[in-house]
Design a protein around this motif. Structure first.
Motif, mmCIF file in Angstrom:
data_model
loop_
_atom_site.group_PDB
_atom_site.id
_atom_site.type_symbol
_atom_site.label_atom_id
_atom_site.label_comp_id
_atom_site.label_asym_id
_atom_site.label_seq_id
_atom_site.Cartn_x
_atom_site.Cartn_y
_atom_site.Cartn_z
ATOM 1 N N ALA A 44 -3.881 -8.844 -24.107
ATOM 2 C CA ALA A 44 -2.654 -9.181 -23.380
ATOM 3 C C ALA A 44 -1.435 -8.517 -24.003
ATOM 4 C CB ALA A 44 -2.475 -10.697 -23.353
ATOM 5 N N LEU A 45 -1.335 -8.550 -25.322
ATOM 6 C CA LEU A 45 -0.170 -7.989 -25.993
ATOM 7 C C LEU A 45 -0.106 -6.470 -25.840
ATOM 8 C CD1 LEU A 45 -0.104 -10.135 -29.262
ATOM 9 C CD2 LEU A 45 1.284 -10.418 -27.208
ATOM 10 N N TYR A 46 -1.237 -5.805 -26.004
ATOM 11 C CA TYR A 46 -1.217 -4.344 -25.908
ATOM 12 C C TYR A 46 -1.025 -3.865 -24.471
ATOM 13 C CZ TYR A 46 -2.061 -2.814 -30.670
ATOM 14 O OH TYR A 46 -1.898 -2.521 -32.005
ATOM 15 N N LEU A 47 -1.594 -4.554 -23.495
ATOM 16 C CA LEU A 47 -1.397 -4.120 -22.110
ATOM 17 C C LEU A 47 0.045 -4.351 -21.671
ATOM 18 C CD1 LEU A 47 -4.685 -5.064 -20.229
ATOM 19 C CD2 LEU A 47 -4.060 -2.951 -21.412
ATOM 20 N N ALA A 48 0.622 -5.473 -22.093
ATOM 21 C CA ALA A 48 2.033 -5.697 -21.789
ATOM 22 C C ALA A 48 2.898 -4.629 -22.455
ATOM 23 C CB ALA A 48 2.455 -7.090 -22.251
ATOM 24 N N LEU A 79 0.477 -25.086 -30.892
ATOM 25 C CA LEU A 79 -0.633 -26.026 -30.984
ATOM 26 C C LEU A 79 -0.542 -27.066 -29.868
ATOM 27 C CD1 LEU A 79 -0.835 -26.641 -34.844
ATOM 28 C CD2 LEU A 79 -2.366 -25.241 -33.436
ATOM 29 N N GLY A 80 -1.657 -27.238 -29.149
ATOM 30 C CA GLY A 80 -1.702 -28.186 -28.048
ATOM 31 C C GLY A 80 -1.314 -27.596 -26.705
ATOM 32 N N ARG A 81 -0.765 -26.378 -26.693
ATOM 33 C CA ARG A 81 -0.383 -25.741 -25.439
ATOM 34 C C ARG A 81 -1.587 -25.061 -24.807
ATOM 35 N NH1 ARG A 81 4.339 -21.617 -25.617
ATOM 36 N NH2 ARG A 81 4.081 -21.893 -23.370
ATOM 37 N N ASN A 82 -1.518 -24.837 -23.495
ATOM 38 C CA ASN A 82 -2.541 -24.059 -22.821
ATOM 39 C C ASN A 82 -2.496 -22.613 -23.326
ATOM 40 O OD1 ASN A 82 -2.891 -22.013 -20.310
ATOM 41 N ND2 ASN A 82 -4.439 -23.627 -20.269
ATOM 42 N N LYS A 83 -3.662 -22.030 -23.573
ATOM 43 C CA LYS A 83 -3.721 -20.684 -24.147
ATOM 44 C C LYS A 83 -3.167 -19.617 -23.210
ATOM 45 C CE LYS A 83 -7.596 -21.319 -27.340
ATOM 46 N NZ LYS A 83 -8.945 -20.836 -27.716
ATOM 47 N N ALA A 84 -3.432 -19.732 -21.917
ATOM 48 C CA ALA A 84 -2.920 -18.735 -20.979
ATOM 49 C C ALA A 84 -1.396 -18.743 -20.971
ATOM 50 C CB ALA A 84 -3.470 -18.991 -19.580
ATOM 51 N N GLU A 85 -0.817 -19.930 -20.968
ATOM 52 C CA GLU A 85 0.641 -20.027 -20.963
ATOM 53 C C GLU A 85 1.235 -19.507 -22.267
ATOM 54 O OE1 GLU A 85 1.476 -24.089 -20.074
ATOM 55 O OE2 GLU A 85 1.200 -23.811 -17.904
ATOM 56 N N SER A 86 0.616 -19.842 -23.389
ATOM 57 C CA SER A 86 1.104 -19.382 -24.684
ATOM 58 C C SER A 86 1.026 -17.864 -24.799
ATOM 59 C CB SER A 86 0.301 -20.038 -25.804
ATOM 60 O OG SER A 86 0.635 -19.496 -27.064
ATOM 61 N N ALA A 91 3.409 -12.255 -24.298
ATOM 62 C CA ALA A 91 3.406 -10.941 -23.655
ATOM 63 C C ALA A 91 4.772 -10.623 -23.055
ATOM 64 C CB ALA A 91 2.321 -10.895 -22.577
ATOM 65 N N VAL A 92 5.380 -11.597 -22.407
ATOM 66 C CA VAL A 92 6.697 -11.387 -21.803
ATOM 67 C C VAL A 92 7.769 -11.204 -22.870
ATOM 68 C CG1 VAL A 92 8.490 -12.457 -20.386
ATOM 69 C CG2 VAL A 92 6.108 -12.587 -19.672
ATOM 70 N N ALA A 93 7.640 -11.898 -24.007
ATOM 71 C CA ALA A 93 8.585 -11.720 -25.105
ATOM 72 C C ALA A 93 8.528 -10.292 -25.643
ATOM 73 C CB ALA A 93 8.289 -12.719 -26.222
ATOM 74 N N LEU A 94 7.328 -9.716 -25.616
ATOM 75 C CA LEU A 94 7.150 -8.342 -26.088
ATOM 76 C C LEU A 94 7.689 -7.344 -25.077
ATOM 77 C CD1 LEU A 94 5.875 -6.737 -28.440
ATOM 78 C CD2 LEU A 94 3.727 -6.756 -27.160
ATOM 79 N N ARG A 99 5.191 -8.524 -15.474
ATOM 80 C CA ARG A 99 5.090 -9.751 -14.678
ATOM 81 C C ARG A 99 3.765 -10.438 -15.007
ATOM 82 N NH1 ARG A 99 5.420 -7.377 -8.925
ATOM 83 N NH2 ARG A 99 4.578 -5.579 -10.050
ATOM 84 N N VAL A 100 3.851 -11.651 -15.488
ATOM 85 C CA VAL A 100 2.664 -12.375 -15.950
ATOM 86 C C VAL A 100 2.456 -13.634 -15.119
ATOM 87 C CG1 VAL A 100 1.573 -13.567 -17.884
ATOM 88 C CG2 VAL A 100 2.912 -11.481 -18.297
ATOM 89 N N ARG A 101 1.239 -13.794 -14.611
ATOM 90 C CA ARG A 101 0.839 -15.025 -13.939
ATOM 91 C C ARG A 101 -0.208 -15.703 -14.803
ATOM 92 N NH1 ARG A 101 -2.562 -15.332 -8.308
ATOM 93 N NH2 ARG A 101 -3.728 -13.737 -9.450
ATOM 94 N N THR A 102 -0.096 -17.002 -14.981
ATOM 95 C CA THR A 102 -1.058 -17.738 -15.795
ATOM 96 C C THR A 102 -1.855 -18.710 -14.937
ATOM 97 O OG1 THR A 102 0.626 -19.396 -16.372
ATOM 98 C CG2 THR A 102 0.350 -17.539 -17.876
ATOM 99 N N LEU A 103 -3.145 -18.754 -15.193
ATOM 100 C CA LEU A 103 -4.055 -19.669 -14.513
ATOM 101 C C LEU A 103 -4.645 -20.586 -15.572
ATOM 102 C CD1 LEU A 103 -5.864 -17.071 -12.207
ATOM 103 C CD2 LEU A 103 -3.865 -18.470 -11.677
ATOM 104 N N THR A 104 -4.410 -21.875 -15.454
ATOM 105 C CA THR A 104 -4.742 -22.819 -16.521
ATOM 106 C C THR A 104 -5.975 -23.661 -16.229
ATOM 107 O OG1 THR A 104 -3.229 -24.467 -15.599
ATOM 108 C CG2 THR A 104 -2.326 -22.930 -17.223
ATOM 109 N N THR A 105 -6.729 -23.295 -15.200
ATOM 110 C CA THR A 105 -7.985 -23.973 -14.904
ATOM 111 C C THR A 105 -9.124 -22.967 -14.969
ATOM 112 O OG1 THR A 105 -7.672 -23.647 -12.522
ATOM 113 C CG2 THR A 105 -6.895 -25.732 -13.466
#
Length: 251
Positions: A44-48, A79-86, A91-94, A99-105
């Protein structure tokens, strides 16, 4: 591209294999990353950072303390956050232009098929055979390239499966369903451990193959490559398409 984008991506644009045309293709591309853990973090970081215009990150798990040893997209405060959202936030901070969409299920069934069909390629950063088989099937159905990575203990694997090539195998050709160990979901980091930099190395290679595929640069990886981290050795294996494969034989 505006002047800021030209400066941001200048080191890639300098490369003859990418140039402005390749960078523009990256900016117009959409990659699906399934799994935002050890492999998904560097992907995620390198593609962003490289300028892939759209990322979809899918992961239903939460960040745990034991993840921080290797999952570099997450920090102590996550800690405790969903991994996709974190990972999406990292990625957006970098690169705020990504444009990032997160799916948490958990992606499965028709939902998985729909999400795969919407993207240009898929990066499998999961650690379960059941998930890998499902992602492979969805990619074969939609005709989308699949970049698969795996890492456990000191051993890593990299493979690219492209259903657009009639001679290219799929994941099920490499690991036929029902083979001994192929359905053993206990072969995971949580049960067996993994050295921290290994997932970064394999994830970085997955990201590299994605950049090549999306930009049109170079030659895409073929076959299966394995890495022995204890001895620093790569091995490459040719993988033939199985004419009796239950997934791609009708392609």
């Amino acid at each position: 591209m505006n002047d800021e984008a030209l400066l941001r991506y200048s080191r890639q644009i300098m490369l003859d294999a990418i140039d402005i045309e390749g960078q523009e293709r990256l900016l117009e591309s959409h990659a699906l990353i399934v799994g935002a853990g050890g492999l998904g973090s560097p992907v995620a970081l390198y593609l962003a950072a490289a300028g892939v215009g759209r990322l979809t990150l899918a992961d239903a798990d939460e960040v745990e303390l034991s993840n921080l040893q290797r999952q570099i997209a997450h920090t102590q405060s996550d800690l405790g956050r969903n991994k996709a959202e974190s990972a999406g936030e990292a990625a957006v901070a970098l690169n705020p232009g990504c444009r990032v969409r997160t799916l948490t299920t958990h992606l499965e069934g028709e939902r998985l098929d729909t999400v795969v069909a919407e993207c240009d390629l898929v990066l499998d950063c999961t650690d379960r055979f059941s998930s890998r088989y499902a992602i492979n099937r969805a990619c074969q159905l939609a005709g989308k390239p699949l970049i698969s990575g795996a890492a456990i203990r000191f051993s890593g694997q990299l493979a690219v499966f492209d259903p657009r090539d009639p001679n290219n195998p799929c994941y099920a050709c490499l690991y036929p369903p029902g083979d001994a160990g192929a359905n053993d979901d206990e072969l995971r980091c949580a049960e067996n451990g993994v050295v921290a930099p290994l997932v970064g190395l394999i994830g970085s290679f997955q990201a590299l193959e994605a950049v090549k595929l999306l930009s049109g640069a170079g030659q895409v990886h073929r076959g299966l490559s394995t890495f022995d981290g204890l001895h620093g050795e790569w091995r490459h294996f040719r993988v033939r398409r199985d004419p009796a494969c239950p997934v791609c034989s009708g392609r």
